[in-house]
Design a protein around this motif. Sequence first.
Motif, mmCIF file in Angstrom:
data_model
loop_
_atom_site.group_PDB
_atom_site.id
_atom_site.type_symbol
_atom_site.label_atom_id
_atom_site.label_comp_id
_atom_site.label_asym_id
_atom_site.label_seq_id
_atom_site.Cartn_x
_atom_site.Cartn_y
_atom_site.Cartn_z
ATOM 1 N N GLU A 150 -3.523 5.359 -7.632
ATOM 2 C CA GLU A 150 -4.172 4.056 -7.807
ATOM 3 C C GLU A 150 -3.139 2.940 -7.790
ATOM 4 N N ASN A 151 -3.454 1.889 -7.011
ATOM 5 C CA ASN A 151 -2.675 0.655 -7.010
ATOM 6 C C ASN A 151 -3.629 -0.455 -7.451
ATOM 7 N N PRO A 152 -3.634 -0.810 -8.744
ATOM 8 C CA PRO A 152 -4.633 -1.762 -9.248
ATOM 9 C C PRO A 152 -4.485 -3.159 -8.661
ATOM 10 N N ASN A 180 -6.391 -3.057 -5.681
ATOM 11 C CA ASN A 180 -7.681 -2.401 -5.901
ATOM 12 C C ASN A 180 -7.830 -1.222 -4.935
ATOM 13 N N GLU A 181 -6.762 -0.442 -4.837
ATOM 14 C CA GLU A 181 -6.665 0.635 -3.859
ATOM 15 C C GLU A 181 -6.624 1.982 -4.572
ATOM 16 N N THR A 182 -7.485 2.896 -4.130
ATOM 17 C CA THR A 182 -7.525 4.249 -4.679
ATOM 18 C C THR A 182 -7.470 5.244 -3.535
ATOM 19 N N SER A 220 0.825 -1.204 0.000
ATOM 20 C CA SER A 220 0.000 0.000 0.000
ATOM 21 C C SER A 220 0.863 1.259 0.000
#
Length: 306
Positions: free
Chosen positions: A216-218, A221-223, A135
């Motif tokens: 965004e970290n795809p 699934n983190e925004t 993250s």
Amino acid sequence: MSALLGLGLLLSFLTYTTGLGDGCVLGVVGQPASLPCFHDALKTNSADVSVEWRTAGKVVLRSEWGEHGRVDAWSTSGANGTSVSSDAPQTGNFSLELSTVSPNEPQTSYSLFLMLSGEEQSPPLCTVCLEIAASFSFPLLHREDPVESDETVFICRSSGGFPEPTIHWLIDWTEEPSWDSVRTLTAQLPDSLLYNITSRLTVNVTQGTSVSCIIENPVLNETLTSISYGVQVSQVVRRASEAMWIFSTALCVVVGVMIFAGVVYQIHLDRTHKRKHKGKKDSSRYTDETVVMHVEQVETLTEANV
């Protein structure tokens, strides 16, 4: 004979493998992970079972079992504490356990092989994809209002994530700025291999305009979104504020000097008053002494005449 029969049965079931297909196992940096491999065809009580887990053609773990259980197991120095259950031949659970996930490639495939006699090996019994992620910190959005131009600068920073993220800017939630107004720098730290990202947006905005920085970290699934609601400060207001600050500072200095001068003058008055009061006391005492002497002289002359 039973060992050869078990081996033949095993090879006949090689087409049955348990993997994740197109999906991958998520490995979070710094946490343990398990790469599942359950193979009923590997359930056997026979001796001399040997398997290897490999990635990118390199052996990360090798385990061997004999008549009395596992007789040998070793892993490479960079395998991060890999292990397989000691009763894997009896349960058919040959899952690879990673004690700690480290960021290398964002996505890595691990395969399990059965080692046959000599250096021969079977086709891969299991192939599992490991997707690594970490993250990012919440983005810090800093606004620099213009001094000599009409453009406002927004700087967005985030750190400690993996893999390399994507960053977006939005004006009033919907409008994307032009590509040439954005400058983004992504750096991978040499020790941890995690990423830090800094993005700079230079744009002309009006009062009340909101600007959003989105990281965004795809993989996770983190925004993460940080928003600036600041009001643009005009050049006239800024100069007026600076003039008011200078005036306030000068006024404070003048008042301070006046107070200091007043205190000094009061001390001077107090000292002068004390000196005058002391002089009056001395003069009064001198007068009293003179009167006493005069009275004594008159009494003496009177006595002499008598």
